[in-house]
Design an enzyme around this catalytic site. Sequence first.
Site, PDB file in Angstrom:
ATOM      1  N   GLY A  43       2.472   2.981   2.283  1.00 21.55           N
ATOM      2  CA  GLY A  43       3.765   2.930   2.985  1.00 21.55           C
ATOM      3  C   GLY A  43       4.809   2.219   2.136  1.00 21.55           C
TER       4      GLY A  43
ATOM      5  N   THR B 189      -4.365  -2.889  -1.026  1.00 17.67           N
ATOM      6  CA  THR B 189      -4.925  -2.532   0.283  1.00 17.67           C
ATOM      7  C   THR B 189      -6.428  -2.792   0.270  1.00 17.67           C
ATOM      8  OG1 THR B 189      -5.543  -0.741   1.788  1.00 17.67           O
ATOM      9  CG2 THR B 189      -4.953  -0.058  -0.412  1.00 17.67           C
ATOM     10  N   ILE B 190      -6.926  -3.308   1.377  1.00 19.70           N
ATOM     11  CA  ILE B 190      -8.376  -3.484   1.464  1.00 19.70           C
ATOM     12  C   ILE B 190      -9.066  -2.124   1.521  1.00 19.70           C
ATOM     13  CG2 ILE B 190      -8.294  -5.744   2.609  1.00 19.70           C
ATOM     14  CD1 ILE B 190      -9.151  -4.207   5.225  1.00 19.70           C
ATOM     15  N   ASP B 191      -8.315  -1.067   1.880  1.00 20.12           N
ATOM     16  CA  ASP B 191      -8.931   0.246   2.090  1.00 20.12           C
ATOM     17  C   ASP B 191      -9.338   0.921   0.776  1.00 20.12           C
ATOM     18  OD1 ASP B 191      -8.194  -0.309   4.698  1.00 20.12           O
ATOM     19  OD2 ASP B 191      -6.407   0.949   4.628  1.00 20.12           O
TER      20      ASP B 191
ATOM     21  N   ARG C 181     -26.003  -3.326  20.123  1.00 20.25           N
ATOM     22  CA  ARG C 181     -24.826  -4.197  20.205  1.00 20.25           C
ATOM     23  C   ARG C 181     -23.793  -3.792  19.151  1.00 20.25           C
ATOM     24  NH1 ARG C 181     -26.972  -5.468  24.266  1.00 20.25           N
ATOM     25  NH2 ARG C 181     -27.537  -7.567  24.995  1.00 20.25           N
TER      26      ARG C 181
ATOM     27  N   GLY D 283       0.825  -1.202   0.000  1.00 24.59           N
ATOM     28  CA  GLY D 283       0.000   0.000   0.000  1.00 24.59           C
ATOM     29  C   GLY D 283       0.861   1.255   0.000  1.00 24.59           C
TER      30      GLY D 283
ATOM     31  N   GLN E 213     -11.805  -9.042   7.792  1.00 24.75           N
ATOM     32  CA  GLN E 213     -11.914  -8.423   6.461  1.00 24.75           C
ATOM     33  C   GLN E 213     -10.656  -8.637   5.616  1.00 24.75           C
ATOM     34  OE1 GLN E 213     -14.085  -4.295   7.206  1.00 24.75           O
ATOM     35  NE2 GLN E 213     -13.035  -5.068   8.997  1.00 24.75           N
TER      36      GLN E 213
HETATM   37  O1  F6P Z   1      -4.592  -0.668   5.710  1.00 28.09           O
HETATM   38  C1  F6P Z   1      -5.214  -1.891   5.960  1.00 28.09           C
HETATM   39  C2  F6P Z   1      -5.706  -1.968   7.380  1.00 28.09           C
HETATM   40  O2  F6P Z   1      -6.359  -3.209   7.558  1.00 28.09           O
HETATM   41  C3  F6P Z   1      -6.633  -0.827   7.784  1.00 28.09           C
HETATM   42  O3  F6P Z   1      -7.935  -0.940   7.278  1.00 28.09           O
HETATM   43  C4  F6P Z   1      -6.531  -0.901   9.278  1.00 28.09           C
HETATM   44  O4  F6P Z   1      -6.781   0.357   9.854  1.00 28.09           O
HETATM   45  C5  F6P Z   1      -5.092  -1.309   9.509  1.00 28.09           C
HETATM   46  O5  F6P Z   1      -4.633  -1.888   8.308  1.00 28.09           O
HETATM   47  C6  F6P Z   1      -4.888  -2.301  10.642  1.00 28.09           C
HETATM   48  O6  F6P Z   1      -3.522  -2.531  10.793  1.00 28.09           O
HETATM   49  P1  F6P Z   1      -2.916  -3.686  11.730  1.00 28.09           P
HETATM   50  O7  F6P Z   1      -2.911  -4.952  10.914  1.00 28.09           O
HETATM   51  O8  F6P Z   1      -1.550  -3.207  12.038  1.00 28.09           O
HETATM   52  O9  F6P Z   1      -3.804  -3.808  12.921  1.00 28.09           O
END
Ligand code: F6P
Length: 366
Positions: free
Chosen positions: A118, A139-141, A280, A116, A288
């Site tokens: 980084g 990236t899943i984002d 809840r 991604g 995910q």
């Molecule tokens: O960038 C992918 C991601 O899964 C984000 O959606 C989430 O905020 C972050 O990485 C979680 O990172 P880690 O695996 O370090 O908890």
Amino acid sequence: MTIKKIGILTAGGDCPGLNAVVRAVSKNALQHGIEVLGFKNGFDGLVRNEFVHITNDLVSGILTLGGTILGSSNIANPFKYTLAPFGSAENPADLSGAALHNFKENQLDALITIGGDGTLHMSQQFVDLGMPIVAVPKTIDNDLSATDQTFGFDSALSIATEAIDRLHTTAQSHHRVMIVETMGRYAGWIALRSAIAGGGDVVLIPEIPYNDDVIANYILERRSRGKTFSIVVAAEGAKNEAGEQAVTRTVAGSTDPVRLGGIAYKLSQMIEEKTKIESRACVLGHTQRGGTPTAFDRWLSTLYGTKALDMVLEGKFGYMASLRAFQMQEVKIADAISKLKRVDPYGAEVKAALEVGMSFGSADIG
Ligand code: F6P
């Protein structure tokens, strides 16, 4: 230049489809008689010179496999290395020289980096130091603006949508409010698209600040219409009007040390207090990122992987493979980094969500 030997690594947070890219790159390379070294755990493997020789056997059968056979790391940054024994969080070391040395020592002609934002940053730093790199966006984002879609996103989206479907039935039975928290960091793509696909009632995304009273009144208004349950889909990075986000921890050494999370619990308490309806929280978290990629992600990963190797053969170093209108293209890594793709609060997707009656918990949008 004849390409004889390349390296490949998977860096940053993992996601479904990484193995499919590794397989596509490797199969394409091996067919061209190119040797492939798979560095372990992202850039960590390049720093420590830890790799596997990739063979057809090794990548056979991994198309559908989640995770990455190479391992990954979102803290192994060669330029600010914080992993013992070479560095520490207090005293990060610059081990880019070791990575460059290992690249040359292994007589590599190119490196393919899969990651991604980084990873793209680090890749560009190495490109500036003369390393021939081709990047693949992951990236899943789905928050990279230089490509229409990153692989991994579709799988995360389908997992979130299935969760919303399942939460609907239990919310209905108990006449509750269910708050489902998705990942996505500073972009609301997973939350918005899964809420649209799953028929969520309220969707909260980082791009549209929410107001507690607007959320509560919307849920009460639904109840007054006989809808005794509600589904709230909250992106982990959603902010209230005061700009507050839920943060769980910080991770030293990560390019973005902030880890978001926990908003669903805060919302559940707030909604219960304001509406007196039982609520809840359900945090989807790393589910995910796990498991088998969707058909779309397998397709996309294969296109990315084969394209990346083609780019290596054409000497397109310093470039990233990119999807535009279902076609593979190339963009400069330098032009791809630090440009977040975020949801447009006035765009077509938000409009569509509003038009089917969803609320963004905002008095300004809707
Ligand atoms: O960038 C992918 C991601 O899964 C984000 O959606 C989430 O905020 C972050 O990485 C979680 O990172 P880690 O695996 O370090 O908890």
